[in-house]
Scaffold this active site. Structure first.
Site, mmCIF file in Angstrom:
data_model
loop_
_atom_site.group_PDB
_atom_site.id
_atom_site.type_symbol
_atom_site.label_atom_id
_atom_site.label_comp_id
_atom_site.label_asym_id
_atom_site.label_seq_id
_atom_site.Cartn_x
_atom_site.Cartn_y
_atom_site.Cartn_z
ATOM 1 N N ASP A 8 37.248 36.492 33.847
ATOM 2 C CA ASP A 8 37.365 35.897 32.509
ATOM 3 C C ASP A 8 37.136 34.390 32.653
ATOM 4 O O ASP A 8 36.712 33.920 33.722
ATOM 5 C CB ASP A 8 38.707 36.251 31.841
ATOM 6 C CG ASP A 8 39.908 35.535 32.448
ATOM 7 O OD1 ASP A 8 39.729 34.765 33.430
ATOM 8 O OD2 ASP A 8 41.028 35.739 31.951
ATOM 9 N N CYS A 65 40.817 36.310 37.299
ATOM 10 C CA CYS A 65 41.268 35.677 36.048
ATOM 11 C C CYS A 65 42.059 34.435 36.454
ATOM 12 O O CYS A 65 41.893 33.933 37.557
ATOM 13 C CB CYS A 65 42.069 36.651 35.184
ATOM 14 S SG CYS A 65 43.551 37.329 35.953
ATOM 15 N N GLY A 66 42.900 33.913 35.572
ATOM 16 C CA GLY A 66 43.631 32.703 35.926
ATOM 17 C C GLY A 66 44.538 32.911 37.125
ATOM 18 O O GLY A 66 44.586 32.090 38.040
ATOM 19 N N THR A 67 45.266 34.032 37.110
ATOM 20 C CA THR A 67 46.210 34.323 38.197
ATOM 21 C C THR A 67 45.822 35.525 39.048
ATOM 22 O O THR A 67 46.388 35.729 40.126
ATOM 23 C CB THR A 67 47.586 34.649 37.603
ATOM 24 O OG1 THR A 67 47.438 35.785 36.728
ATOM 25 C CG2 THR A 67 48.163 33.476 36.816
ATOM 26 N N GLY A 68 44.963 36.385 38.531
ATOM 27 C CA GLY A 68 44.651 37.674 39.174
ATOM 28 C C GLY A 68 45.536 38.791 38.657
ATOM 29 O O GLY A 68 45.248 39.972 38.853
ATOM 30 N N ILE A 69 46.621 38.417 37.992
ATOM 31 C CA ILE A 69 47.614 39.417 37.583
ATOM 32 C C ILE A 69 47.098 40.298 36.451
ATOM 33 O O ILE A 69 47.166 41.535 36.512
ATOM 34 C CB ILE A 69 48.936 38.729 37.178
ATOM 35 C CG1 ILE A 69 49.565 38.036 38.381
ATOM 36 C CG2 ILE A 69 49.913 39.757 36.601
ATOM 37 C CD1 ILE A 69 50.745 37.131 38.024
ATOM 38 N N GLY A 70 46.587 39.676 35.398
ATOM 39 C CA GLY A 70 46.102 40.462 34.258
ATOM 40 C C GLY A 70 44.993 41.418 34.667
ATOM 41 O O GLY A 70 44.978 42.585 34.251
ATOM 42 N N ASN A 99 46.723 49.998 52.101
ATOM 43 C CA ASN A 99 46.636 50.479 50.714
ATOM 44 C C ASN A 99 45.260 50.977 50.320
ATOM 45 O O ASN A 99 45.087 51.501 49.216
ATOM 46 C CB ASN A 99 47.050 49.361 49.738
ATOM 47 C CG ASN A 99 48.344 48.683 50.127
ATOM 48 O OD1 ASN A 99 48.363 47.487 50.402
ATOM 49 N ND2 ASN A 99 49.430 49.428 50.191
ATOM 50 N N ARG A 132 49.313 57.906 58.283
ATOM 51 C CA ARG A 132 50.462 57.938 57.363
ATOM 52 C C ARG A 132 50.158 57.169 56.071
ATOM 53 O O ARG A 132 50.713 57.460 55.008
ATOM 54 C CB ARG A 132 51.717 57.377 58.035
ATOM 55 C CG ARG A 132 51.665 55.906 58.367
ATOM 56 C CD ARG A 132 52.901 55.469 59.154
ATOM 57 N NE ARG A 132 52.939 54.038 59.398
ATOM 58 C CZ ARG A 132 52.239 53.412 60.338
ATOM 59 N NH1 ARG A 132 51.431 54.109 61.126
ATOM 60 N NH2 ARG A 132 52.338 52.113 60.515
HETATM 61 C C1 RB5 Z 1 43.857 33.587 30.250
HETATM 62 O O1 RB5 Z 1 44.299 32.393 29.748
HETATM 63 C C2 RB5 Z 1 44.811 34.106 31.302
HETATM 64 O O2 RB5 Z 1 45.875 34.727 30.682
HETATM 65 C C3 RB5 Z 1 44.100 35.033 32.238
HETATM 66 O O3 RB5 Z 1 43.056 34.369 32.874
HETATM 67 C C4 RB5 Z 1 44.909 35.642 33.377
HETATM 68 O O4 RB5 Z 1 45.560 34.666 34.113
HETATM 69 C C5 RB5 Z 1 45.799 36.745 33.006
HETATM 70 O O5 RB5 Z 1 46.496 37.318 33.832
#
Ligand code: RB5
Length: 147
Positions: A8, A65-70, A99, A132
Site C-alpha cells: 500500500d 504496508c506501514g507496519t506489515g501487520i495489516g 513455519n 515435526r
Molecule cells: C495505512 O496508513 C496503514 O494503516 C497501513 O499501511 C498498515 O500499516 C496497516 O497495517
C-alpha cells in the site's frame, strides 16, 4: 525464483527498492501494485497476492504496508497463505524453517532499506525443515474453516 510483491502507500517506496534489487538478482518479479503513494486499502492488495501464492503461481510473496501487520492479517485469511511479519533476519529465517511461511510481510515505516533487503534475502534463501514442523503446519491448515 517466481516472486509476487504488493504494497500500500505505506510500503510503496520500500517495494520499489526491493523490486529493483530482486530483478537485478535475476528473480522473476510480478508487481501487483500499488503504483504510487496515493492512499489505497491494504486488503485490496493482500488478497490477490495471497491468492496467487496459495494457488502456486509464485513460490513466494512479499507484502509491505506501514507496519506489515495489516497485510499479514489480510493475507492469512486466504487458505494456503502463511504470511509472517518479520522485523529482523532471525524471524525471517525461522518463518521459513519452522513455519514454512510463503509470504513475507514488511513494515515500510518500520525498517530501513538495508535491513529490509537482508530480511528479504534471508526469507528467500530459507528452507523449511519439515519433520515435526510439518505436523504443526498441517495443524494450521486444519484450522481453515470450510464453507
Ligand atoms: C495505512 O496508513 C496503514 O494503516 C497501513 O499501511 C498498515 O500499516 C496497516 O497495517
Amino acid at each position: 525464483m517466481r516472486i509476487v510483491i504488493g504494497a500500500d502507500q505505506g510500503g510503496y517506496e520500500l517495494k520499489q527498492y526491493i523490486v529493483e534489487r530482486l530483478i537485478t538478482q535475476g528473480h522473476r518479479v510480478q508487481d501487483f501494485g500499488t503504483h504510487s503513494t496515493e492512499s489505497v486499502d491494504y486488503p485490496d492488495i493482500a488478497a490477490p497476492v495471497a491468492r496467487a501464492v496459495a494457488a502456486g503461481e509464485f513460490e513466494r510473496g512479499i507484502l509491505i504496508c506501514g507496519t506489515g501487520i495489516g497485510m499479514s492479517l489480510a493475507a492469512n485469511k486466504i487458505d494456503g497463505a502463511r504470511a509472517a511479519v518479520c522485523t529482523n533476519r532471525y524471524m525471517a529465517r525461522m518463518s521459513r524453517q519452522d513455519n514454512d511461511a510463503n509470504i513475507l510481510c514488511l513494515g515500510g515505516r518500520v525498517l530501513g532499506l538495508g535491513l529490509a533487503l537482508d530480511i528479504v534475502q534471508t526469507f528467500l534463501d530459507g528452507e523449511f525443515l519439515g519433520g515435526r514442523h510439518a505436523r504443526r503446519v498441517a495443524k494450521i491448515s486444519e484450522l481453515e474453516e470450510k464453507e
